[in-house]
Design a protein around this motif. Sequence first.
Motif, PDB file in Angstrom:
ATOM      1  N   GLN A  52       0.810  -1.218   0.000  1.00 31.41           N
ATOM      2  CA  GLN A  52       0.000   0.000   0.000  1.00 31.41           C
ATOM      3  C   GLN A  52       0.844   1.269   0.000  1.00 31.41           C
ATOM      4  O   GLN A  52       1.859   1.331   0.697  1.00 31.41           O
ATOM      5  N   SER A  64       0.836   3.746   1.707  1.00 34.78           N
ATOM      6  CA  SER A  64       0.317   4.386   2.924  1.00 34.78           C
ATOM      7  C   SER A  64       1.358   5.249   3.631  1.00 34.78           C
ATOM      8  O   SER A  64       1.090   5.788   4.693  1.00 34.78           O
ATOM      9  N   ALA A  83       9.913  -7.917   1.981  1.00 35.14           N
ATOM     10  CA  ALA A  83       9.086  -8.090   0.790  1.00 35.14           C
ATOM     11  C   ALA A  83       9.858  -7.799  -0.505  1.00 35.14           C
ATOM     12  O   ALA A  83      10.062  -8.681  -1.337  1.00 35.14           O
ATOM     13  N   LYS A 108       6.230  -5.350  15.199  1.00 28.41           N
ATOM     14  CA  LYS A 108       6.883  -5.234  13.884  1.00 28.41           C
ATOM     15  C   LYS A 108       6.971  -3.771  13.458  1.00 28.41           C
ATOM     16  O   LYS A 108       6.131  -2.950  13.828  1.00 28.41           O
ATOM     17  N   SER A 138       6.193  -0.858  11.273  1.00 33.83           N
ATOM     18  CA  SER A 138       4.978  -0.699  10.466  1.00 33.83           C
ATOM     19  C   SER A 138       4.816   0.740   9.990  1.00 33.83           C
ATOM     20  O   SER A 138       5.025   1.680  10.764  1.00 33.83           O
ATOM     21  N   ALA A 180       1.766   2.007  12.125  1.00 32.45           N
ATOM     22  CA  ALA A 180       1.719   1.871  13.584  1.00 32.45           C
ATOM     23  C   ALA A 180       2.992   2.338  14.300  1.00 32.45           C
ATOM     24  O   ALA A 180       2.942   2.666  15.479  1.00 32.45           O
TER      25      ALA A 180
HETATM   26  P1  ATP Z   1       0.694  -0.724   7.173  1.00 34.68           P
HETATM   27  O1  ATP Z   1       1.125  -0.340   8.571  1.00 34.68           O
HETATM   28  O2  ATP Z   1       0.063   0.404   6.398  1.00 34.68           O
HETATM   29  O3  ATP Z   1      -0.082  -2.020   7.124  1.00 34.68           O
HETATM   30  P2  ATP Z   1       3.111  -2.112   6.648  1.00 34.68           P
HETATM   31  O4  ATP Z   1       4.348  -1.470   7.134  1.00 34.68           O
HETATM   32  O5  ATP Z   1       2.533  -3.233   7.459  1.00 34.68           O
HETATM   33  O6  ATP Z   1       2.059  -0.971   6.410  1.00 34.68           O
HETATM   34  P3  ATP Z   1       2.289  -3.320   4.191  1.00 34.68           P
HETATM   35  O7  ATP Z   1       2.038  -2.412   3.013  1.00 34.68           O
HETATM   36  O8  ATP Z   1       1.123  -3.815   4.979  1.00 34.68           O
HETATM   37  O9  ATP Z   1       3.346  -2.582   5.175  1.00 34.68           O
HETATM   38  O10 ATP Z   1       3.124  -4.569   3.720  1.00 34.68           O
HETATM   39  C1  ATP Z   1       3.918  -4.573   2.549  1.00 34.68           C
HETATM   40  C2  ATP Z   1       4.821  -5.782   2.574  1.00 34.68           C
HETATM   41  O11 ATP Z   1       5.855  -5.597   3.556  1.00 34.68           O
HETATM   42  C3  ATP Z   1       4.119  -7.094   2.957  1.00 34.68           C
HETATM   43  O12 ATP Z   1       4.648  -8.137   2.129  1.00 34.68           O
HETATM   44  C4  ATP Z   1       4.503  -7.310   4.397  1.00 34.68           C
HETATM   45  O13 ATP Z   1       4.493  -8.687   4.746  1.00 34.68           O
HETATM   46  C5  ATP Z   1       5.906  -6.704   4.441  1.00 34.68           C
HETATM   47  N1  ATP Z   1       6.248  -6.174   5.769  1.00 34.68           N
HETATM   48  C6  ATP Z   1       5.607  -5.170   6.412  1.00 34.68           C
HETATM   49  N2  ATP Z   1       6.196  -4.905   7.591  1.00 34.68           N
HETATM   50  C7  ATP Z   1       7.234  -5.779   7.714  1.00 34.68           C
HETATM   51  C8  ATP Z   1       8.241  -5.994   8.723  1.00 34.68           C
HETATM   52  N3  ATP Z   1       8.288  -5.275   9.839  1.00 34.68           N
HETATM   53  N4  ATP Z   1       9.166  -6.957   8.515  1.00 34.68           N
HETATM   54  C9  ATP Z   1       9.132  -7.695   7.377  1.00 34.68           C
HETATM   55  N5  ATP Z   1       8.221  -7.547   6.395  1.00 34.68           N
HETATM   56  C10 ATP Z   1       7.277  -6.597   6.549  1.00 34.68           C
END
Ligand code: ATP
Length: 332
Positions: free
Chosen positions: A9, A11, A23, A195, A197, A200
């Motif tokens: 996303q 985001s 990822a 994690k 984020s 968050a």
């Molecule tokens: P949001 O907080 O908006 O959900 P996010 O940081 O979780 O954002 P996403 O866009 O949900 O990021 O995830 C994108 C990709 O990054 C996914 O494949 C997810 O599994 C991976 N990913 C997100 N956070 C982590 C992390 N801390 N460590 C490893 N992989 C991560």
Amino acid sequence: RMRVLSGMQPSAESLHLGNYLGALVNWVREQDEYDAFFFIPDMHAITVPQDPAELRERTRKTAAQYIAGGIDPEKSTLFVQSHVPEHAQLAWVMMCLTGFGEASRMTQFKDKSAKQGADNAGVGLFTYPMLMAADILLYQPKGVPVGDDQRQHVELARDLAQRFNSRFGETFVVPEAFIQKGGARIYDLQDPTSKMSKSASSPNGLINILDDPKVIAKRIKSAVTDDDTVVAHDRASKPGVTNLLEILSAVTNTPVDTLVASYEGKMYGHLKVDVAEAVVAAVSPIRERTEQLLADPAVLDRLLARGAEKAREVSQPVLDAVYERVGFLPPF
Ligand code: ATP
Ligand code: MG
């Protein structure tokens, strides 16, 4: 070649180190092995409020970071979700196939709507998994590489594919979730049991790949560790140091054990200096390349337009088949 589909996303302004190591690094590997589709789910992003100008900018920036991180738009199909109208069109059909109770059980909806207050949450948050099912099923991928948090949504996409096939005739490939195990999981620098984020983490908990090297170094220097001073790998009792060791291991391709041995008798300060240096070395070329790509947005936009064209070559015939099978009268 087997087809796979992934997205992140738009985001935040920048991807963080977890997005990159968990990822993007895997995606770059996958594009050589698979027929890979990577997209930027901007329609998913508006399930929570977004500033329009920011969303547009973040969508471009996210695309630039995919490319700067190694996604090759010649090898893979790289596109923006809203450029391919079949996503919204198939999502409607998926919504009509989904039970209200089934949708209510989705844990991401429960979590995110609880945060906003259930009555204030947009209906888009509720129908998010049906849009995601459409995203997946349009491209008939055999696999969807996702983190564990998305497993339930991929399960729903499987159920909907099977339901459609049995009600209307074989149409969809039933996709499988490839839960990414080997990939690094990166934790918040200030709260190393959560994690890292985009939405968050506090700014000081993040390592953003577009941040200035000085900012990155400062954040790593002030990462939470613990009271004793021994550099050891133990997720339960030393989550902060463990996170730093795993980051260093991932960016330098060095086994954690080798690193631990090399810090015998040394203090956390040494580790932090090395982590900062290694992370900056790994992400600086990506930041620079992203800046170059953003300096000429017209070129980037053309790449995305071309990607959307390639995506529609696949998605249009699938949607046509769906419309025909559900009984819509053809428009000509
Ligand atoms: P949001 O907080 O908006 O959900 P996010 O940081 O979780 O954002 P996403 O866009 O949900 O990021 O995830 C994108 C990709 O990054 C996914 O494949 C997810 O599994 C991976 N990913 C997100 N956070 C982590 C992390 N801390 N460590 C490893 N992989 C991560
Ligand atoms: Mg997430």
